[in-house]
Design a protein around this motif. Structure first.
Motif, short mmCIF file in Angstrom:
data_model
loop_
_atom_site.label_atom_id
_atom_site.label_comp_id
_atom_site.label_asym_id
_atom_site.label_seq_id
_atom_site.Cartn_x
_atom_site.Cartn_y
_atom_site.Cartn_z
N PHE A 147 0.84 -1.20 0.00
CA PHE A 147 0.00 0.00 0.00
C PHE A 147 0.87 1.25 0.00
CE2 PHE A 147 -1.74 3.53 2.43
CZ PHE A 147 -2.87 3.83 1.67
N TYR A 148 1.89 1.29 0.86
CA TYR A 148 2.72 2.49 0.94
C TYR A 148 3.59 2.66 -0.31
CZ TYR A 148 1.10 3.70 5.54
OH TYR A 148 0.30 4.11 6.56
N TYR A 149 3.93 1.58 -0.94
CA TYR A 149 4.63 1.69 -2.23
C TYR A 149 3.74 2.39 -3.25
CZ TYR A 149 6.30 0.17 -6.82
OH TYR A 149 6.71 0.14 -8.13
N TYR A 150 2.49 1.95 -3.37
CA TYR A 150 1.57 2.57 -4.32
C TYR A 150 1.25 4.01 -3.92
CZ TYR A 150 0.85 -2.24 -5.86
OH TYR A 150 1.03 -3.53 -6.31
N LEU A 151 1.09 4.24 -2.63
CA LEU A 151 0.78 5.58 -2.15
C LEU A 151 1.91 6.56 -2.49
CD1 LEU A 151 -1.26 7.25 -0.30
CD2 LEU A 151 0.44 6.90 1.49
N LEU A 152 3.15 6.16 -2.17
CA LEU A 152 4.30 7.02 -2.43
C LEU A 152 4.53 7.21 -3.93
CD1 LEU A 152 6.75 5.61 0.26
CD2 LEU A 152 5.61 7.82 0.33
N ARG A 153 4.27 6.18 -4.69
CA ARG A 153 4.52 6.24 -6.13
C ARG A 153 3.47 7.06 -6.87
NH1 ARG A 153 4.11 0.87 -9.71
NH2 ARG A 153 1.93 1.56 -9.79
N CYS A 154 2.24 7.01 -6.43
CA CYS A 154 1.13 7.55 -7.22
C CYS A 154 0.59 8.89 -6.73
CB CYS A 154 -0.03 6.55 -7.27
SG CYS A 154 0.40 4.94 -7.96
N LEU A 155 0.72 9.19 -5.44
CA LEU A 155 0.11 10.40 -4.91
C LEU A 155 0.97 11.62 -5.25
CD1 LEU A 155 -2.32 11.40 -3.33
CD2 LEU A 155 -0.99 11.15 -1.23
N ASN A 156 0.44 12.49 -6.08
CA ASN A 156 1.20 13.64 -6.56
C ASN A 156 1.63 14.56 -5.42
OD1 ASN A 156 2.18 15.35 -8.81
ND2 ASN A 156 0.64 16.78 -8.05
N PHE A 157 0.84 14.64 -4.36
CA PHE A 157 1.16 15.48 -3.22
C PHE A 157 2.52 15.12 -2.62
CE2 PHE A 157 0.80 15.59 1.52
CZ PHE A 157 0.99 16.96 1.67
N ILE A 158 2.86 13.84 -2.62
CA ILE A 158 4.14 13.39 -2.09
C ILE A 158 5.27 13.81 -3.03
CG2 ILE A 158 5.53 11.34 -1.51
CD1 ILE A 158 2.82 10.07 -0.62
N ALA A 159 5.04 13.68 -4.33
CA ALA A 159 6.05 14.09 -5.31
C ALA A 159 6.32 15.60 -5.22
CB ALA A 159 5.58 13.72 -6.72
N VAL A 160 5.27 16.38 -4.95
CA VAL A 160 5.43 17.84 -4.82
C VAL A 160 6.30 18.16 -3.60
CG1 VAL A 160 4.22 20.00 -4.34
CG2 VAL A 160 3.30 18.41 -6.03
N LYS A 473 -6.09 6.46 -9.79
CA LYS A 473 -7.43 6.83 -9.37
C LYS A 473 -7.81 6.14 -8.07
CE LYS A 473 -9.20 7.94 -13.98
NZ LYS A 473 -10.14 7.55 -15.07
N ILE A 474 -7.39 4.88 -7.91
CA ILE A 474 -7.67 4.14 -6.67
C ILE A 474 -6.99 4.85 -5.48
CG2 ILE A 474 -7.24 1.99 -5.42
CD1 ILE A 474 -7.58 0.53 -8.11
N ILE A 475 -5.73 5.26 -5.70
CA ILE A 475 -4.99 5.95 -4.64
C ILE A 475 -5.62 7.32 -4.34
CG2 ILE A 475 -2.79 7.01 -4.05
CD1 ILE A 475 -2.81 3.99 -3.73
N GLU A 476 -6.01 8.03 -5.37
CA GLU A 476 -6.62 9.34 -5.17
C GLU A 476 -7.89 9.25 -4.34
OE1 GLU A 476 -7.20 10.93 -9.05
OE2 GLU A 476 -5.04 11.19 -9.46
N LEU A 477 -8.65 8.17 -4.54
CA LEU A 477 -9.91 8.01 -3.78
C LEU A 477 -9.63 7.80 -2.29
CD1 LEU A 477 -11.95 5.74 -6.22
CD2 LEU A 477 -12.42 8.13 -5.63
N VAL A 478 -8.45 7.29 -1.97
CA VAL A 478 -8.11 7.04 -0.57
C VAL A 478 -8.04 8.34 0.22
CG1 VAL A 478 -6.28 6.19 0.96
CG2 VAL A 478 -6.88 4.91 -1.08
#
Length: 480
Positions: A147-160, A473-478
């Motif tokens: 879960f945290y792999y997908y969260l860190l990889r996909c959530l743009n807020f973390i990349a920012v 999209k799945i991660i964004e819904l979280v």
């Protein structure tokens, strides 16, 4: 466009580095907006879940053809296809830098983009410098690492946030301490498991699609090998060199060979360099004795170097520079411009036309990059490149593909002049390169074969992108 903003002097103090550039404040605004929009979420920092380990500066002199893979920044996100290897005994000597299953590897140096990968096998890997490993803290039973792999990889807020904390001029670096201070949403273990359950089938489909991916250079080499009967595995013997076409090949090791003194006459300028007289180059040169070939100057109607332009930030006409040549397309997103008035003063020989070939003639790694100009709009190219315009007996795409194949780029690697980064190609060398002497209809057939296979690769890439968007999209819904 120039962007301007007004800020109170006292507000500079919010940034611990006291940076006063637009990038910093723009990223800070995005971070603040996210917190405001998601005020119902609870946040923790990466350090609340993970420890971080930094890699070691292993020496390239220690690389071997096989052994323990070394994970470098360039391997992140690339399925470790270009990984270097270190001796097996390094497993014990550098055990503190061995990766474990379910480690998350992140790049600490680059362009500010957050690059992350998951070690999902029990294979042994060593960690290079400027790569960090996020490893779950002991006794954390509320963490689903996938879960945290997908969260860190996909959530743009973390990349920012990653970009915001990165500092530097020529390249951006982030300290392990700042990385650990990035904020992430606090999600229940039950929700983590539900999200992973939805994503795993999508990831499995992506893996199947990735297994179908072939490198464009491999496709080109396979088609030419089949058409002209040479051994496609010659490229592995040839090895990595200084020029663009050789960068994906294995590193060369020390090679010893003998030559008769009379063989030095094979070079028009009596070269004594090993790259001209080694066995692999000799085999490739001998291959041209088995097919009918002609020289480049026999198929080129016109050749001219680019110009040293007078750039204009308000200009309309793009200038194709080395950085815009990608050796499989021309990137127009970051072209500098010249004015229409300046363009009109140039002679017709300096202006690009449809189906002109642009070949880079200088610079380590960039030398030999070759692309075809497939636009009708006005443009020019810089002084570092040659413009080749072919006679109607030769297909420009066939010519371009040929010099992206081993039969083309070995000639570039063989004949460039200069040392270190100051390497060059001149028309005298290019004009004497050899190309197959086959009918235009046969050239067209080969081009269609290559294009159809490359088009299939693009279709696969689009399918992968669609699947990745589903995960996003799945991660964004979280976090809604």
């Amino acid at each position: 466009m120039i962007k301007s903003f007004i800020i109170q002097f006292k507000d500079l103090g919010f940034d611990k580095f006291i940076r006063n550039n637009f990038r910093t404040f723009n990223l800070k605004l995005k971070i603040d907006d996210f917190f405001v929009s998601n005020s119902g979420l609870k946040f923790i920092r990466i350090k609340d879940i993970f420890n971080i380990i930094s890699g070691l500066a292993f020496k390239s002199d220690d690389y071997e053809l096989e052994g323990i893979p070394l994970i470098r920044i360039g391997d992140i996100g690339g399925n470790f296809k270009n990984t270097k290897y270190l001796p097996e005994e390094y497993e014990k000597i550098y055990k503190d830098f061995l990766l474990k299953k379910f480690d998350l590897i992140v790049g600490l140096t680059g362009d500010g983009d957050f690059k992350i990968d998951l070690i999902d096998t029990d294979n042994k890997y060593l960690l290079n410098q400027r790569v960090g490993v996020l490893r779950v803290k002991n006794k954390r039973e509320d963490v689903n690492i996938l879960f945290y792999y997908y969260l860190l990889r996909c959530l743009n807020f973390i990349a920012v946030q990653f970009n915001y904390f990165s500092n530097g001029k020529t390249q951006l670096n982030i300290s392990p301490f700042d990385l650990l201070n990035i904020k992430i949403p606090l999600i229940s273990k039950q929700k983590q498991d539900e999200v992973v359950e939805k994503i795993i089938p999508i990831e499995n489909n992506i893996k199947k699609l990735k297994n179908k991916i072939e490198k464009p250079q491999d496709i080109i080499n396979e088609v030419f090998a089949e058409e002209f009967g040479f051994d496609v595995f010659l490229l592995n013997q040839f090895g990595k060199g200084m020029t663009a076409g050789t960068q994906n090949l294995p590193d060369k090791k020390l090679r010893i060979f003998q030559r008769n003194f009379s063989e030095f006459s094979r070079s028009d300028i009596l070269r004594f360099s090993t790259r001209f007289h080694n066995n692999s180059t000799k085999n490739l040169m001998n291959f041209f004795n088995t097919i009918e070939s002609i020289k480049v100057k026999d198929v080129v109607d016109y050749c001219e170097k680019g110009v040293q332009p007078k750039y204009n930030e308000n200009g309309e006409i793009p200038v194709i520079k080395i950085i815009n040549l990608k050796n499989n397309h021309i990137d127009f997103l970051e072209t500098e411009k010249i004015s229409r008035q300046y363009f009109n003063k140039l002679g017709n020989k300096n202006k690009l036309k449809l189906n002109d070939i642009i070949i880079c003639a200088t610079g380590k790694i960039s030398l030999g990059k070759i692309d075809i100009y497939e636009n009708k709009e006005d443009a020019i190219t810089s002084l570092d490149n040659y413009i080749l315009r072919l006679r109607n007996i030769y297909n420009p795409l066939f010519f371009t593909y040929f010099f992206r194949s081993i039969m083309g780029y070995f000639q570039i690697e063989r004949d460039f002049t200069g040392t270190t980064n100051q390497i060059h190609l001149y028309w005298d060398q290019i004009s004497n390169f050899r190309v197959p002497n086959i009918p235009l209809s046969h050239q067209n057939k080969i081009v269609e074969n290559i294009k159809s296979r490359l088009d299939k690769q693009e279709e696969i890439e689009k399918e992968i992108e669609i699947e990745r968007n589903k995960i996003d999209k799945i991660i964004e819904l979280v976090v809604r």
